[in-house]
Design a protein around this motif. Structure first.
Motif, PDB file in Angstrom:
ATOM      1  N   VAL A  73       1.870  14.530  -2.633  1.00 31.22           N
ATOM      2  CA  VAL A  73       1.575  13.407  -3.422  1.00 31.22           C
ATOM      3  C   VAL A  73       0.059  13.496  -4.003  1.00 31.22           C
ATOM      4  CG1 VAL A  73       1.528  11.236  -4.147  1.00 31.22           C
ATOM      5  CG2 VAL A  73       3.513  11.842  -3.002  1.00 31.22           C
ATOM      6  N   ASN A  74      -0.208  13.792  -5.266  1.00 32.54           N
ATOM      7  CA  ASN A  74      -1.453  13.920  -5.601  1.00 32.54           C
ATOM      8  C   ASN A  74      -2.269  12.804  -6.354  1.00 32.54           C
ATOM      9  OD1 ASN A  74      -1.857  16.915  -5.141  1.00 32.54           O
ATOM     10  ND2 ASN A  74      -0.358  17.284  -7.044  1.00 32.54           N
ATOM     11  N   PHE A  75      -1.081  11.959  -6.838  1.00 33.73           N
ATOM     12  CA  PHE A  75      -1.486  10.702  -7.665  1.00 33.73           C
ATOM     13  C   PHE A  75      -0.247   9.926  -7.803  1.00 33.73           C
ATOM     14  CE2 PHE A  75      -2.920   8.718 -11.852  1.00 33.73           C
ATOM     15  CZ  PHE A  75      -3.885   8.493 -11.533  1.00 33.73           C
ATOM     16  N   ILE A  76      -0.628   8.530  -7.919  1.00 35.64           N
ATOM     17  CA  ILE A  76       0.192   7.613  -8.130  1.00 35.64           C
ATOM     18  C   ILE A  76      -0.158   6.649  -9.018  1.00 35.64           C
ATOM     19  CG2 ILE A  76       1.556   5.696  -6.903  1.00 35.64           C
ATOM     20  CD1 ILE A  76       0.537   7.041  -4.331  1.00 35.64           C
ATOM     21  N   ASN A  77       0.872   6.148  -9.979  1.00 42.18           N
ATOM     22  CA  ASN A  77       0.527   5.048 -11.086  1.00 42.18           C
ATOM     23  C   ASN A  77       1.665   4.412 -11.506  1.00 42.18           C
ATOM     24  OD1 ASN A  77      -1.096   3.822 -12.943  1.00 42.18           O
ATOM     25  ND2 ASN A  77      -1.983   5.590 -13.662  1.00 42.18           N
ATOM     26  N   VAL A  78       1.900   3.858 -12.470  1.00 40.26           N
ATOM     27  CA  VAL A  78       2.678   2.781 -13.008  1.00 40.26           C
ATOM     28  C   VAL A  78       3.233   3.037 -14.185  1.00 40.26           C
ATOM     29  CG1 VAL A  78       3.700   0.392 -13.510  1.00 40.26           C
ATOM     30  CG2 VAL A  78       2.382   0.935 -11.423  1.00 40.26           C
ATOM     31  N   TYR A  79       4.432   3.404 -14.758  1.00 39.81           N
ATOM     32  CA  TYR A  79       4.941   3.560 -16.072  1.00 39.81           C
ATOM     33  C   TYR A  79       6.117   2.938 -15.963  1.00 39.81           C
ATOM     34  CZ  TYR A  79       6.824   6.583 -20.058  1.00 39.81           C
ATOM     35  OH  TYR A  79       7.445   6.700 -21.014  1.00 39.81           O
ATOM     36  N   ASN A  80       6.331   1.921 -17.342  1.00 39.96           N
ATOM     37  CA  ASN A  80       7.082   1.354 -17.732  1.00 39.96           C
ATOM     38  C   ASN A  80       7.677   0.374 -16.632  1.00 39.96           C
ATOM     39  OD1 ASN A  80       7.382   1.963 -20.380  1.00 39.96           O
ATOM     40  ND2 ASN A  80       8.889   3.590 -19.931  1.00 39.96           N
ATOM     41  N   GLY A  81       6.671  -0.031 -15.805  1.00 37.43           N
ATOM     42  CA  GLY A  81       6.789  -1.146 -14.620  1.00 37.43           C
ATOM     43  C   GLY A  81       7.564  -0.288 -13.442  1.00 37.43           C
ATOM     44  N   ASN A  82       7.712   1.070 -13.382  1.00 35.26           N
ATOM     45  CA  ASN A  82       7.869   1.652 -12.239  1.00 35.26           C
ATOM     46  C   ASN A  82       6.891   2.601 -11.522  1.00 35.26           C
ATOM     47  OD1 ASN A  82      11.001   0.805 -12.708  1.00 35.26           O
ATOM     48  ND2 ASN A  82      10.856   2.331 -14.447  1.00 35.26           N
ATOM     49  N   LEU A  83       7.065   2.379 -10.321  1.00 39.55           N
ATOM     50  CA  LEU A  83       6.015   3.279  -9.571  1.00 39.55           C
ATOM     51  C   LEU A  83       6.422   4.782  -9.674  1.00 39.55           C
ATOM     52  CD1 LEU A  83       5.035   1.944  -6.233  1.00 39.55           C
ATOM     53  CD2 LEU A  83       3.566   2.485  -7.772  1.00 39.55           C
ATOM     54  N   LEU A  84       5.272   5.523 -10.247  1.00 41.65           N
ATOM     55  CA  LEU A  84       5.876   7.318 -10.398  1.00 41.65           C
ATOM     56  C   LEU A  84       4.716   8.077  -9.375  1.00 41.65           C
ATOM     57  CD1 LEU A  84       6.373   7.788 -13.982  1.00 41.65           C
ATOM     58  CD2 LEU A  84       8.065   7.263 -12.249  1.00 41.65           C
ATOM     59  N   ILE A  94       0.732  -1.152  -0.129  1.00 41.54           N
ATOM     60  CA  ILE A  94      -0.053  -0.005  -0.162  1.00 41.54           C
ATOM     61  C   ILE A  94       0.748   1.337  -0.034  1.00 41.54           C
ATOM     62  CG2 ILE A  94      -1.881   1.107   1.209  1.00 41.54           C
ATOM     63  CD1 ILE A  94      -2.638  -1.316   2.702  1.00 41.54           C
ATOM     64  N   TYR A  95       0.709   2.219  -0.937  1.00 43.81           N
ATOM     65  CA  TYR A  95       1.221   3.407  -1.156  1.00 43.81           C
ATOM     66  C   TYR A  95       0.284   4.467  -0.677  1.00 43.81           C
ATOM     67  CZ  TYR A  95       5.037   0.634  -3.252  1.00 43.81           C
ATOM     68  OH  TYR A  95       5.956  -0.293  -3.449  1.00 43.81           O
ATOM     69  N   ILE A  96       0.487   5.220   0.333  1.00 43.79           N
ATOM     70  CA  ILE A  96      -0.236   6.446   0.731  1.00 43.79           C
ATOM     71  C   ILE A  96       0.168   7.734   0.353  1.00 43.79           C
ATOM     72  CG2 ILE A  96      -1.727   7.350   2.683  1.00 43.79           C
ATOM     73  CD1 ILE A  96      -1.332   4.635   4.029  1.00 43.79           C
ATOM     74  N   GLY A  97       0.051   8.391  -0.578  1.00 43.47           N
ATOM     75  CA  GLY A  97       0.496   9.762  -0.909  1.00 43.47           C
ATOM     76  C   GLY A  97      -0.087  10.679  -0.175  1.00 43.47           C
ATOM     77  N   ASP A  98       0.670  11.801   0.604  1.00 38.90           N
ATOM     78  CA  ASP A  98       0.115  12.682   1.379  1.00 38.90           C
ATOM     79  C   ASP A  98       1.013  13.948   1.317  1.00 38.90           C
ATOM     80  OD1 ASP A  98       2.371  12.323   2.952  1.00 38.90           O
ATOM     81  OD2 ASP A  98       1.527  10.734   4.238  1.00 38.90           O
ATOM     82  N   SER A  99       0.711  14.818   2.347  1.00 38.55           N
ATOM     83  CA  SER A  99       1.402  16.323   1.879  1.00 38.55           C
ATOM     84  C   SER A  99       2.863  16.152   2.474  1.00 38.55           C
ATOM     85  CB  SER A  99       0.537  17.231   3.017  1.00 38.55           C
ATOM     86  OG  SER A  99       0.686  16.562   4.422  1.00 38.55           O
TER      87      SER A  99
END
Length: 240
Positions: free
Chosen positions: A101-112, A71-76
């Motif tokens: 952090v406003n948003f989290i997603n995966v790009y080319n297999g890496n978490l951004l 679980i990744y919790i993006g916050d202030s």
């Protein structure tokens, strides 16, 4: 669940302040409900509270994302991470500091991580800076980023859709004031919050679907006002 609606009296909810609710999502047998500085989750029919008070303060939560049972919790303050099986043990958290952090997603297999100062990787390194990233989505090997100016006081102010590919950042001039972005099969759907319209991006070509108040141009059986979210269920696209 199974055509039943469960009502939880406030006396059974393990937190007193449920104001500023933001969203909910499911992962395996977990259902997460979160607000500005609180997270509730269900395991089966058991309702529990996730304590994120790691620094003796409660950070402002931007989003929650689950990837590979973590679980990744993006916050202030950046983001917290913990294994899905230890969501009720605050001591298991690991924190990585970065801008909000406003948003989290995966790009080319890496978490951004989309922050108020561009895109960061999971180690806290700034990959692309100079703007606030609200949403981003991978489409045809390109990262499409809904951005806002860093100095903007409101999230819905003027922004630009940016494209990131081969370590190059390009402003997409055809899209002004984008908001939500979502990939549906071979389509990239982009809602424009202030301009009341939706764009569909296919094979590097864009079609605008104009909605309310441009009644003469809309292509659906009813007009839309602001579109702020999109969801897909059983081959249907729902526009919120």
């Amino acid at each position: 669940e199974n055509n039943k609606v469960y009502h939880y009296p406030k006396s059974k909810i393990p937190i007193s302040d449920l104001s500023n609710g933001k969203g909910l999502f499911s992962y395996k047998n977990y259902l997460f409900i979160y607000g500005k500085n609180w997270i509730l989750f269900f395991v089966g029919n058991n309702l529990k509270f996730m304590d994120i008070n790691v620094y003796q303060i409660k950070p402002d939560i931007g989003c929650i994302f689950v990837y590979n049972d973590t679980i990744y919790i993006g916050d202030s303050l950046g983001y917290l991470k913990t294994h899905i099986n230890f969501v009720d043990i605050p001591a298991s958290y690991q924190r990585v500091n970065m801008p909000k952090v406003n948003f989290i997603n995966v790009y080319n297999g890496n978490l951004l991580f989309g922050t108020t100062n561009g895109i960061y990787d999971k180690n806290g390194n700034n990959l692309i800076g100079g703007f606030s990233a609200i949403y981003f989505e991978t489409f045809r090997d390109t990262l499409f980023i809904s951005s806002r100016n860093v100095n903007s006081s409101e999230i819905y102010s003027n922004g630009v859709l940016k494209k990131f590919k081969d370590n190059n950042l390009i402003d997409e001039v055809n899209y002004k004031e984008p908001y939500f972005i979502m990939k549906v099969d071979t389509f990239l759907i982009i809602s424009r919050f202030h301009n009341n319209n939706l764009s569909i991006y296919v094979d590097n070509l864009a079609w605008g679907i104009y909605t309310y108040p441009s009644f003469q141009n809309y292509k659906f059986g009813f007009p839309f006002n602001y579109i702020s979210n999109i969801f897909v269920l059983k081959n249907n696209i729902f526009l919120w």
